[in-house]
Design an enzyme around this catalytic site. Structure first.
Site, short mmCIF file in Angstrom:
data_model
loop_
_atom_site.label_atom_id
_atom_site.label_comp_id
_atom_site.label_asym_id
_atom_site.label_seq_id
_atom_site.Cartn_x
_atom_site.Cartn_y
_atom_site.Cartn_z
CE1 TYR A 1 -4.47 -0.99 0.14
CE2 TYR A 1 -3.28 -2.98 0.73
CZ TYR A 1 -4.43 -2.36 0.28
OH TYR A 1 -5.55 -3.10 -0.03
CB CYS B 1 -1.76 2.73 10.50
SG CYS B 1 -1.53 2.26 8.79
NE ARG C 1 -5.51 -3.06 3.74
CZ ARG C 1 -4.44 -2.29 3.80
NH1 ARG C 1 -3.24 -2.79 3.86
NH2 ARG C 1 -4.57 -0.98 3.81
CE LYS D 1 2.78 6.07 10.55
NZ LYS D 1 2.31 5.99 9.22
CG ASN E 1 -0.78 6.39 12.89
OD1 ASN E 1 -1.31 7.37 12.37
ND2 ASN E 1 -0.27 5.41 12.17
CE LYS F 1 -9.67 5.63 5.69
NZ LYS F 1 -8.73 6.67 6.11
N1 SAJ Z 1 -12.08 6.35 13.26
C1 SAJ Z 1 -13.08 6.52 14.20
N2 SAJ Z 1 -13.43 7.79 14.53
C2 SAJ Z 1 -12.83 8.89 13.98
C3 SAJ Z 1 -11.81 8.70 13.03
C4 SAJ Z 1 -11.45 7.41 12.69
O1 SAJ Z 1 -13.66 5.57 14.72
O2 SAJ Z 1 -13.24 10.01 14.33
C5 SAJ Z 1 -11.68 4.98 12.87
C6 SAJ Z 1 -11.96 4.67 11.40
O3 SAJ Z 1 -13.29 4.31 11.19
C7 SAJ Z 1 -10.99 3.55 11.14
C8 SAJ Z 1 -9.81 3.89 12.04
O4 SAJ Z 1 -10.29 4.84 12.98
O5 SAJ Z 1 -11.54 2.30 11.54
C9 SAJ Z 1 -8.60 4.46 11.33
O6 SAJ Z 1 -9.01 5.35 10.31
P1 SAJ Z 1 -8.27 6.75 10.04
O7 SAJ Z 1 -8.96 7.41 8.92
O8 SAJ Z 1 -8.18 7.51 11.30
O9 SAJ Z 1 -6.77 6.35 9.70
P2 SAJ Z 1 -6.04 5.33 8.67
O10 SAJ Z 1 -5.72 4.08 9.42
O11 SAJ Z 1 -6.77 5.20 7.40
O12 SAJ Z 1 -4.68 6.15 8.39
C10 SAJ Z 1 -3.87 6.59 9.47
C11 SAJ Z 1 -3.55 8.08 9.26
N3 SAJ Z 1 -2.98 8.65 10.48
C12 SAJ Z 1 -3.45 9.77 11.05
O13 SAJ Z 1 -4.41 10.36 10.63
C13 SAJ Z 1 -2.72 10.28 12.25
C14 SAJ Z 1 -2.60 8.24 8.08
O14 SAJ Z 1 -2.20 9.60 7.94
C15 SAJ Z 1 -1.36 7.35 8.29
O15 SAJ Z 1 -0.45 7.47 7.21
C16 SAJ Z 1 -1.85 5.92 8.36
O16 SAJ Z 1 -2.70 5.80 9.52
C17 SAJ Z 1 -0.63 5.02 8.45
O17 SAJ Z 1 -0.24 4.42 7.43
O18 SAJ Z 1 -0.01 4.97 9.53
#
Ligand code: SAJ
Length: 416
Positions: A13, A266, A339, A212, A216, A332
């Site tokens: 990815y 992540c 995944r 990093k 997260n 999401k």
């Molecule tokens: N989620 C919630 N409530 C929210 C926001 C998210 O329940 O208000 C959940 C989502 O539904 C999902 C999970 O959190 O299940 C993660 O989704 P996400 O959109 O927050 O993040 P990822 O996993 O798609 O990507 C994250 C990002 N990190 C941050 O925003 C700090 C991305 O920038 C990173 O590059 C990525 O992890 C990574 O590769 O580490």
């Protein structure tokens, strides 16, 4: 001209989009992956992962002759390692893929090369990678022993792109560059400047690793706060979505959204890398993980209560006659990426325990994963028509502003 040939190890990815973007800047890119099928797919100009527009960019890069994939590393001027860093046992980071990648590229390293670790890593992993490289190549010098005079330059430059927006964020986001020495950082920055339009901000390798993980963990802790609030509000009979909307009108409050749990590769993994290095100190970070990991079970309990409620008001029915519809499987909204999705684990547990029919609505996929036999993928309207219990798991745009009819609703996202 430096960096005529760039090699990306790990074509997943992060690695594949990164390789394709370098190739789009007319650099010769050699992608390396242990997965032969992935290598064949890429060499046909196709892709094996889901990411908007990536197919186009990879197709162009391969047909124009700038990107080529192989299973065995070849000499290059810069190597980027973008392999997975999962955890093993009690959430201990597993650096096995980084170790194999280091040993594989060590064979083809030459004086003047740059090696960058992009994989999300626990603090100290870049130094560990440098040690593996040095052990394999005693004929070359490395920054940990020769500082600025080393033959090989090494840096950690974590990726920070959001799945679903990878190609845009790769180019536009600022990039944290953590060299083992100042010259290592400068070399890495000049490589990324080939395509990064954001700022390349320089620090050391350990800080870049921690940065990093911090990003997260920050998000995980904030989601845990929202998830805990949703459980408290449920107990106190308060609408959590309204509560958060109101609280967020305060100029310094910005609460995230509760959900059925935290998915993806992540956010649910990286905080454990901090916990593993500082178990006594990382109390809040560990608790946030535990709060988020326990949310799917809370949702399952809610569904069981909804079934009881339904049977009480419909005494002529048995549990076997109750139909449950699960809305959304992705990890999401508005993506087809299943995944590490809490929606999947919740749906599977409901399938296993519910004696009646379970149907699934997931507009972003055309067939269910192979291990989900016994349930059917149906369209939104028929699920709304037939289900007694409607469980909303993902806030896909197409689920919003729709009539949801009668029956008991369990809405984990506050959409209905
Ligand atoms: N989620 C919630 N409530 C929210 C926001 C998210 O329940 O208000 C959940 C989502 O539904 C999902 C999970 O959190 O299940 C993660 O989704 P996400 O959109 O927050 O993040 P990822 O996993 O798609 O990507 C994250 C990002 N990190 C941050 O925003 C700090 C991305 O920038 C990173 O590059 C990525 O992890 C990574 O590769 O580490």
């Amino acid at each position: 001209m430096p960096f005529q040939t760039i090699s990306v190890i790990g074509l997943g990815y992060i690695g594949l989009p990164t390789a394709a973007v370098f190739a789009s800047r007319k650099k010769q890119v050699i992608g390396v992956d242990v997965n032969e099928q992935a290598v064949e797919t890429i060499n046909r100009g196709e892709i094996h992962i889901v990411e908007p527009d990536l197919d186009m960019v990879v197709h162009a890069a391969v047909t124009e002759g700038y990107l080529r994939a192989t299973t065995k590393p070849e000499p290059a001027d810069a190597f980027l390692i973008a392999v997975p860093t999962p955890f093993k046992g009690e959430h201990e980071p597993d650096l096995g893929y980084i170790e194999s990648a280091s040993k594989a590229i060590a064979l083809v390293l030459k004086k003047g090369d740059l090696v960058i670790l992009e994989s999300t890593s626990p603090v100290g992993a870049t130094e560990q990678m440098a040690a593996w490289l040095a052990k394999a190549r005693p004929d070359l010098t490395f920054p940990q022993t020769h500082g600025e005079d080393s033959d090989i330059r090494i840096a950690h430059c974590p990726e920070r792109v959001l799945p679903g927006h990878v190609l845009r964020e790769l180019v536009q986001n600022d990039r944290v560059i953590g060299g083992m020495t100042a010259k290592c950082s400068a070399a890495a920055a000049s490589l990324y400047k080939l395509f990064v339009e954001g700022e390349c901000v320089i620090t050391n390798a350990r800080t870049a690793e921690m940065c990093k993980l911090t990003e997260n963990s920050f998000r995980d802790v904030n989601i845990a706060f929202a998830n805990e609030l949703s459980i408290i509000c449920d107990k106190l009979d308060i609408n959590v979505w309204e509560l958060i909307r109101l609280a967020n009108r305060h100029p310094r409050v910005n609460i995230l959204q509760p959900g059925p749990g935290v998915g993806g590769h992540c956010i649910a993994v990286d905080p454990w890398f901090i916990v593993s290095k500082a178990p006594e100190q990382a109390r809040l970070i560990r608790t946030a993980r535990e709060v988020n990991d326990s949310k799917p079970q809370w949702v399952i309990d809610k569904v069981k209560m909804a079934i009881s409620e339904f049977l009480q008001t419909n005494p002529d029915k048995t549990a076997k006659e109750v139909t449950i519809a699960c809305f959304g499987l992705a990890f999401k909204p508005d993506i087809d990426d299943l995944r590490e999705s809490p929606a999947i684990s919740i749906t599977k547990q409901i399938m296993a325990s519910h004696p009646g029919t379970v149907v699934i609505v997931e507009p972003n996929i055309s067939e269910l994963p192979l291990d989900m036999t016994g349930v059917t993928l149906v369209d939104f309207n028929s699920a709304i028509r037939d289900a007694d219990i409607k469980l909303l798991l993902v806030d896909h745009s197409s689920f919003k502003n729709r009539a949801v009819g009668a029956g008991v609703i369990v809405d984990t996202r506050g959409v209905w």
